[in-house]
Design a protein around this motif. Structure first.
Motif: not given
Length: 673
Positions: A35, A39, A127-128, A130-132, A134-135
């Protein structure tokens, strides 16, 4: 058949989801690292869109060069993250060997297990990713505001930024990375035998000991450290990059030798302290740490080197960036400078009889009509008048001259100099017929010229006349726009005396009238019309200096965080792997009467040493390296230097602490403490 396949897919999907949920804590470091990597990748690769949104002009492609540097760093970071994902995946594969053995025993073939792993990898990876992203979208907004502030565009020009190109690049790169991970998993599964999977425990590796070798390598490592720091401190004034590079290489070599030798020496010292060695679980701790550092000494050394580079690159990178921009207003005080250099051709004769603006008008350039005020000056050179000959008597302040071979000392007539001062709204100077003065803009040159004024007693012969230095005749002035402080001393002499020299450079400094943006655009359009002239605008200089700052600062932070995340993740995975292998050992300690509190303390002691030793050595190396580097980065105050160092150190400690605490929690769970 269709029903069977449908059920099979459903079972695999449910099993993969259960496995991910069950192993969520094992996957946390893997997930966190991925993540964070996504990012960073998105944030720094969105820099191109940030420049476009802020409307920063890039006539000479300075910002494009900055984007290219960040793109190059992204390639390096991709390689590092690829290695890290592979390394983390290896840990997860080892952790689940018995589980795979059970699957094989129950009748699943290797293809089925491979499909199961692929589904798990896709779930974690998606998941990583998408989370990365967004962050990254959030952090890129912060970076955009910082860029706006540095560029002088102001927060009023900021608007929400989404970089489609950076997002696509992140998806492609990490998609390829996960595909590689799946290929690696399938390859590893093919090599696994059922008996090895069911009995996957292993003992500490035995490493041959040699006390004499350890002592010799330890002494050699100390010598390498001392050599590195002496090199950085002593030679960096004359050869900054060469000394810094060689010093870092020597410190890295010393780090490797230190960790190869440290385990044996430290273990011997601990074993001789009987009162310490046989208390509590110290005998277990010493032997565990000794064995691990011996077997993994080189990898721990690499981790320490990465942390050393992380702190150093961030601290020094931000310092170089600040140094580039801190005095930009003084390097380019005019809206535009138009330069003409004399090369001894036919155009020189024409220029002797007309001003720069007259020649530009003759060529059809539009710039002259957009200038409200301007000043022409001509600089001359005299044979055998060079910096080395003029400043030979100055032995105390030689640092300012380190980057020059032996350029000529230029002459400037007092009348031309006063025109420049008038343009800058400064009082004119008065100069006697037999006097000369100095003008400079390099801040460090003031001490050099003051030393010269104190030691020079003989008159200076210029154009056949003997001139003496005017009392207090040292002035700080920028004669024309430039991207650096390059003037350590120009001689201001009577106008007629200056004109006895050979013309070297003619400059027109101008201030725009009306709309400065329109004037700048017209000046830019003139570039194809103005033959033999160089246009140097204040706006272009500011963009170049800003680009240098962004490149130094952002590349330093980007690389530094990547190195730090890699180091923390590698150490964490090594510790978790060791904890999984020590599960039976801790169970045996429990049966022998060791309490849970004592075993937790033992685990914490081992982790403090395992994490603390490479970090401490990295901090020591970074402290000496940054101290030596900052001695040669000009224009910064002590407060700015400490601010950069504290930022780099603080960020490193926070990220490292996250990995430490996560690893400690994971190890306790594995060992059931």
């Amino acid at each position: 058949m269709r029903s069977k396949k449908r059920i099979s897919k459903k079972v695999f999907k449910e099993l993969a989801a259960k496995n991910v949920k069950k192993s969520a804590k094992d996957y946390f470091i893997y997930f966190f690292t991925l993540t964070f990597a996504v990012c960073l990748f998105y944030t720094f690769n969105s820099i191109k869109d940030q420049f476009e949104i802020l409307g920063i002009p890039d006539t000479f492609n300075y910002l494009a060069a900055s984007q290219g540097a960040i793109a190059a760093v992204s390639v390096v970071s991709c390689m590092i993250i690829g290695f890290l994902v592979s390394y983390a995946n290896r840990f997860l594969m080892k952790r689940r060997k018995k589980e795979f053995g059970v699957y094989f025993t129950l009748g699943m073939d290797r293809r089925d297990v491979g499909r199961l792993l692929m589904k798990e990898t896709m779930k974690i990876g998606s998941a990583a990713l998408l989370s990365g992203l967004l962050l990254g979208i959030g952090t890129s907004q912060v970076l955009s505001m910082i860029t706006a502030r540095i560029s002088g565009a102001g927060l009023g020009s900021y608007s929400f930024i989404f970089s489609f190109g950076a997002a696509v690049a992140a998806v492609i790169f990490f998609g390829l990375t996960f595909a590689f991970v799946h290929f690696f998993n399938v390859r590893e599964l093919k090599k696994m035998e059922l008996i090895d999977l069911l009995y996957a425990d292993r003992k500490n590796e035995e490493v041959p000991e040699s006390k004499k070798r350890d002592v010799l390598l330890g002494i050699l490592s100390i010598l390498l450290f001392v050599s590195a720091f002496l090199l950085i401190f002593c030679l960096s004034e004359t050869k900054f990059l060469e000394a810094l590079t060689a010093g870092v290489a020597l410190a890295a070599a010393g780090t490797v030798l230190f960790f190869i030798s440290a385990a044996g020496i430290a273990a011997d010292i601990m074993k001789k302290r009987k009162g310490f060695y046989y208390r509590k679980l110290h005998i277990f701790d010493v032997n565990q740490l000794g064995s691990r550092i011996k077997t993994a000494g080189i990898s721990i050394a690499v981790v320490s080197i990465l942390m050393y580079l992380s702190v150093s690159v961030m601290g020094i990178g931000m310092g170089l960036g600040q140094s580039a921009i801190i005095k930009k207003d003084k390097t380019a005080p005019y809206d535009i400078s138009v330069e003409y250099y004399y090369f001894g051709d036919s155009t020189d004769d024409e220029m002797n009889g007309m001003s720069v603006l007259e020649k530009l008008e003759q060529q059809g350039a539009a710039l002259p009509q957009y200038l409200e005020s301007s000043a022409d000056l001509t600089m001359y050179e005299q044979e055998n008048l060079t910096e080395s000959s003029l400043f030979a008597i100055c032995t105390e302040n030689t640092k300012v001259r380190r980057n020059f071979e032996d350029p000529p000392v230029l002459l400037l007539g007092a009348d031309d100099y006063n025109k420049v001062r008038e343009l800058l709204k400064l009082e004119p100077i008065t100069l006697g017929e037999n006097e000369y003065a100095f003008t400079y803009n390099e801040p460090d040159a003031k001490d050099l010229l003051s030393e010269y004024a104190g030691k020079q007693k003989e008159p200076l012969e210029i154009g056949g006349k003997e001139l003496t230095l005017k009392e207090g005749g040292i002035y700080e002035t920028t004669l024309y726009n430039s991207n650096i402080f390059g003037d350590i001393g120009t001689l201001v002499v009577p106008q007629k005396t200056a004109e006895t020299g050979t013309p070297y450079l003619k400059v027109n400094n101008g201030m725009f009238k009306g709309n400065a943006d329109i004037a700048y655009e017209e000046a830019t359009a003139d570039l194809n019309k103005a033959k033999n002239f160089i246009y140097i605008s204040q706006k272009d200089i500011n963009v170049e200096i800003m680009s240098d700052q962004l490149t130094s600062s952002y590349v330093g932070i980007y690389l530094g965080i990547i190195f730090l995340v890699t180091a923390g993740a590698v150490l964490a995975l090594q510790q978790l792997t060791q904890s999984a292998e020590n599960e039976k050992r801790y169970a045996l300690l429990s049966k022998m009467g060791a309490g849970e509190k004592l075993m937790r303390k033992s685990l914490m002691t081992q982790m403090k040493v395992y994490f603390g030793l490479p970090f401490s050595l990295a901090a020591l190396n970074a402290a000496f390296t940054m101290a030596g580097a900052y001695r040669n980065i000009p224009y910064l105050t002590k407060g700015e230097v400490f601010q950069n160092i504290f930022f780099a150190a603080g960020l490193s400690i926070v990220i490292y602490a996250v990995y430490f605490m996560t690893t400690y929690s994971g190890s306790k769970r594995i060992l059931k403490l």
